[in-house]
Design an enzyme around this catalytic site. Structure first.
Site, PDB file in Angstrom:
ATOM      1  N   VAL A  26      -7.439  -0.414   3.097  1.00  0.00           N
ATOM      2  CA  VAL A  26      -7.692  -1.076   1.823  1.00  0.00           C
ATOM      3  C   VAL A  26      -8.253  -2.480   2.028  1.00  0.00           C
ATOM      4  O   VAL A  26      -9.269  -2.852   1.434  1.00  0.00           O
ATOM      5  CB  VAL A  26      -6.377  -1.112   0.995  1.00  0.00           C
ATOM      6  N   ASP A  45      -3.609 -10.621   9.475  1.00  0.00           N
ATOM      7  CA  ASP A  45      -2.873  -9.391   9.798  1.00  0.00           C
ATOM      8  C   ASP A  45      -1.876  -9.723  10.904  1.00  0.00           C
ATOM      9  O   ASP A  45      -2.173 -10.498  11.818  1.00  0.00           O
ATOM     10  CB  ASP A  45      -3.843  -8.297  10.272  1.00  0.00           C
ATOM     11  N   CYS A 274      -0.974   8.426  -0.695  1.00  0.00           N
ATOM     12  CA  CYS A 274      -0.980   8.405  -2.163  1.00  0.00           C
ATOM     13  C   CYS A 274      -0.228   9.569  -2.791  1.00  0.00           C
ATOM     14  O   CYS A 274       0.644   9.363  -3.627  1.00  0.00           O
ATOM     15  CB  CYS A 274      -2.408   8.415  -2.668  1.00  0.00           C
ATOM     16  N   ARG A 345      -1.126  10.302   8.830  1.00  0.00           N
ATOM     17  CA  ARG A 345       0.035   9.978   8.004  1.00  0.00           C
ATOM     18  C   ARG A 345       0.491  11.158   7.137  1.00  0.00           C
ATOM     19  O   ARG A 345      -0.298  11.691   6.373  1.00  0.00           O
ATOM     20  CB  ARG A 345      -0.265   8.775   7.099  1.00  0.00           C
TER      21      ARG A 345
HETATM   22  N1  LIG Z   1      -5.349   4.291   2.529  1.00  0.00           N
HETATM   23  C1  LIG Z   1      -5.550   4.736   1.318  1.00  0.00           C
HETATM   24  O1  LIG Z   1      -6.253   5.710   1.100  1.00  0.00           O
HETATM   25  C2  LIG Z   1      -4.933   4.031   0.124  1.00  0.00           C
HETATM   26  C3  LIG Z   1      -5.430   4.340  -1.147  1.00  0.00           C
HETATM   27  C4  LIG Z   1      -4.902   3.697  -2.241  1.00  0.00           C
HETATM   28  C5  LIG Z   1      -3.861   2.794  -2.063  1.00  0.00           C
HETATM   29  N2  LIG Z   1      -3.380   2.506  -0.830  1.00  0.00           N
HETATM   30  C6  LIG Z   1      -2.284   1.532  -0.727  1.00  0.00           C
HETATM   31  O2  LIG Z   1      -2.744   0.315  -0.178  1.00  0.00           O
HETATM   32  C7  LIG Z   1      -1.735  -0.286   0.625  1.00  0.00           C
HETATM   33  C8  LIG Z   1      -2.289  -0.550   2.011  1.00  0.00           C
HETATM   34  O3  LIG Z   1      -2.602   0.693   2.598  1.00  0.00           O
HETATM   35  P1  LIG Z   1      -3.561   0.862   3.834  1.00  0.00           P
HETATM   36  O4  LIG Z   1      -3.937   2.299   3.856  1.00  0.00           O
HETATM   37  O5  LIG Z   1      -4.647  -0.167   3.814  1.00  0.00           O
HETATM   38  O6  LIG Z   1      -2.547   0.542   5.036  1.00  0.00           O
HETATM   39  P2  LIG Z   1      -2.893   0.350   6.575  1.00  0.00           P
HETATM   40  O7  LIG Z   1      -1.696   0.739   7.327  1.00  0.00           O
HETATM   41  O8  LIG Z   1      -4.223   0.963   6.891  1.00  0.00           O
HETATM   42  O9  LIG Z   1      -3.101  -1.224   6.730  1.00  0.00           O
HETATM   43  C9  LIG Z   1      -2.113  -2.158   6.447  1.00  0.00           C
HETATM   44  C10 LIG Z   1      -2.314  -3.376   7.331  1.00  0.00           C
HETATM   45  O10 LIG Z   1      -1.333  -4.344   6.949  1.00  0.00           O
HETATM   46  C11 LIG Z   1      -0.894  -5.011   8.129  1.00  0.00           C
HETATM   47  N3  LIG Z   1       0.392  -5.653   7.841  1.00  0.00           N
HETATM   48  C12 LIG Z   1       1.616  -5.109   7.789  1.00  0.00           C
HETATM   49  N4  LIG Z   1       2.523  -6.058   7.440  1.00  0.00           N
HETATM   50  C13 LIG Z   1       1.848  -7.208   7.274  1.00  0.00           C
HETATM   51  C14 LIG Z   1       2.222  -8.527   6.894  1.00  0.00           C
HETATM   52  N5  LIG Z   1       3.478  -8.837   6.596  1.00  0.00           N
HETATM   53  N6  LIG Z   1       1.260  -9.474   6.838  1.00  0.00           N
HETATM   54  C15 LIG Z   1      -0.020  -9.169   7.136  1.00  0.00           C
HETATM   55  N7  LIG Z   1      -0.442  -7.937   7.483  1.00  0.00           N
HETATM   56  C16 LIG Z   1       0.478  -6.979   7.546  1.00  0.00           C
HETATM   57  C17 LIG Z   1      -0.829  -3.906   9.155  1.00  0.00           C
HETATM   58  O11 LIG Z   1      -0.834  -4.430  10.470  1.00  0.00           O
HETATM   59  C18 LIG Z   1      -2.099  -3.115   8.826  1.00  0.00           C
HETATM   60  O12 LIG Z   1      -3.208  -3.609   9.540  1.00  0.00           O
HETATM   61  C19 LIG Z   1      -0.549   0.663   0.598  1.00  0.00           C
HETATM   62  O13 LIG Z   1       0.344   0.257  -0.385  1.00  0.00           O
HETATM   63  C20 LIG Z   1      -1.167   1.975   0.211  1.00  0.00           C
HETATM   64  O14 LIG Z   1      -0.263   2.782  -0.488  1.00  0.00           O
HETATM   65  C21 LIG Z   1      -3.910   3.102   0.277  1.00  0.00           C
END
Ligand SMILES: NC(=O)c1ccc[n+]([C@@H]2O[C@H](COP(=O)([O-])OP(=O)(O)OC[C@H]3O[C@@H](n4cnc5c(N)ncnc54)[C@H](O)[C@@H]3O)[C@@H](O)[C@H]2O)c1
Length: 434
Positions: A26, A45, A274, A345
């Site tokens: 995201v 990050d 999701c 995942r």
């Molecule tokens: N991937 C998808 O398709 C998707 C779609 C819609 C919504 N989302 C939502 O978006 C959010 C993020 O998902 P994602 O898929 O990008 O996750 P991801 O795991 O790909 O990335 C998350 C990032 O956050 C970093 N992180 C963790 N804790 C942290 C902190 N305290 N400070 C800074 N960085 C930190 C991690 O190291 C990682 O790089 C989630 O809530 C997910 O449900 C994801």
């Protein structure tokens, strides 16, 4: 000028510095989108490995070209770092950290709490903070806001807060992040206006709602809608098998109706974040309010049954061939949770492998994106998809329909294929469909 007017002017004249907290599926596409529009973007990050990969130009997010990242870094438009001090220099902070589900089906918001605390430590007057992580309704108000207020700054005066649900669909070429309409819900008209202004810089459409709670719940409705419809079609698939007809043909027929029907397709189970997790956030919240959700729970149960059902069908097919699942050589074709994405995942393939092993089948896998998987502490290495290898298996179970696989070659060399994705159109002696 007050904080609101100053920030508005900065966003308008592109001097606002934008920081993405969490550079995953995201956060990273958003960072690149803002960078390409001329904003200076920080990326914070906690994973130093991820930051190093970004700086080296390594690809790890399907929708982001590492050359774009490198070019932004080189042109001093993007600065990814593990140093939280960059937050203090940021005008707009967008939190995109994970919100997994704990095994006990309890939403794990520890990353949101941790990220909110890091933001709090580095807050100053005149910042807009947006939470994008999917979570249960009221997370922004009851989790993020109280933490930010510990900074001593006043919301809607010194800082602004909104929720904007992320709707990315990794791997979707038709709908990259900037083409998906963006919903935003601020705590006040000012927060909403600022969030609207920021996202309008990169998004084709931005839709304002009256509160963070409406925005949070809309995301959960979208995913629950999918969960329930997938569960319904999975039930139909089981029923059609019992009736001796093809679910795939039934869907083709139903979708000729030009209104009142939207096709969903059955499969080996649901994965990713999701669909399996988000509706559970809602049922958890409902329980806290004294209400037990019915549709969500039933749909989750139905979908959770599918990996087991797939293995039952494989066992049945082998029995029909006077063989047994016990000791059978089974190849799982595709292990990621969806096609063309390197993401394991919640993938149903992992559960299917475990069930097969439980039934004493000898399991191997092939996935063009995944060289090996770790299951219960044991590494399982993927095999090569050669003629000789394919001929060794009693059954190939097609779980993920990646584009990058020669399915004709598989069909020509496999004894038996159980196709859970309708890859093989038409009738073939060695192919059985879900
Ligand atoms: N991937 C998808 O398709 C998707 C779609 C819609 C919504 N989302 C939502 O978006 C959010 C993020 O998902 P994602 O898929 O990008 O996750 P991801 O795991 O790909 O990335 C998350 C990032 O956050 C970093 N992180 C963790 N804790 C942290 C902190 N305290 N400070 C800074 N960085 C930190 C991690 O190291 C990682 O790089 C989630 O809530 C997910 O449900 C994801």
């Amino acid at each position: 000028m007050n904080s609101f007017e100053t920030l508005k002017a900065k966003i308008n004249n592109k001097t606002a510095k934008i920081c993405l907290v969490g550079l995953g599926y995201v956060g990273l596409p958003l960072a690149v989108a803002f960078g390409k529009k001329g904003y200076f973007v920080y990326g914070y990050d906690t994973d130093s490995n991820r930051i190093e990969k970004l700086q080296k130009g390594e690809k790890f997010i399907v929708d982001v070209d590492p050359r774009d990242v490198l070019s932004l870094i080189k042109n001093k438009k993007f600065y990814p770092s593990t140093d939280e001090k960059i937050l203090k220099d940021s005008d707009v902070i967008i939190i995109c950290v994970p919100t997994p589900l704990r095994k006990v089906k309890f939403p794990d918001i520890s990353y949101v709490v941790a990220a909110s605390r890091t933001v709090k430590k580095n807050m100053r007057k005149g910042q807009l903070i947006v939470l994008e992580s999917t979570s249960y309704t009221t997370t922004t108000r009851e989790v993020t806001l109280p933490v930010l207020k510990e900074s001593g700054l006043k919301e809607e005066l010194d800082f602004f807060l909104a929720f904007s649900p992320e709707r990315v669909n990794p791997g979707d070429k038709k709908f990259p992040v900037t083409r998906i309409p963006k919903a935003i819900g601020g705590f006040s008209a000012k927060s909403s206006e600022l969030a609207y202004l920021v996202y309008s810089q990169i998004m084709e459409t931005v839709f304002k709602v009256s509160s963070p709670e409406v925005a949070e719940t809309s995301k959960l409705l979208e995913n629950t809608f999918r969960l329930v419809n997938i569960a319904l079609i999975n039930e139909f698939a089981i029923l059609c098998h019992k009736l001796g007809i093809s679910i795939w043909e039934v869907i083709e027929c139903a979708k000729t109706k030009p209104f009142g029907f939207m096709p969903f397709y059955p499969g080996p189970g649901i994965g990713g974040h999701c669909i399996p997790c988000d509706p559970v956030f809602l049922s958890w919240k409902a329980k806290k309010l004294g209400y037990k959700t019915k549709m969500i729970d039933l749909a989750s149960e139905m979908n959770r049954y599918m990996p087991k059902y797939v293995v039952e069908r494989v066992a049945e097919l082998l029995e029909e061939k006077n063989s047994s699942i016990e000791g059978a050589k089974v190849l799982v074709l595709g292990v990621t949770y969806k096609k063309d994405v390197k993401d394991l995942r919640e993938s149903p393939a992992l559960e299917i492998i475990e069930y097969l092993q439980h039934r004493k089948a000898k399991v191997n896998f092939f996935d063009p994106y995944i060289p090996y998987i770790k299951l219960n502490g044991i590494n399982l290495k993927g095999i090569n998809l050669t003629k000789d290898n394919l001929k060794k298996f009693d059954c190939v179970v097609l779980i993920t329909d990646h584009s990058d696989v020669n399915y004709g070659f598989v069909r020509n060399n496999a004894k038996l294929i159980f196709d859970t994705r309708n890859v093989y159109k038409g009738t073939f002696a060695n192919v059985v469909k879900l």
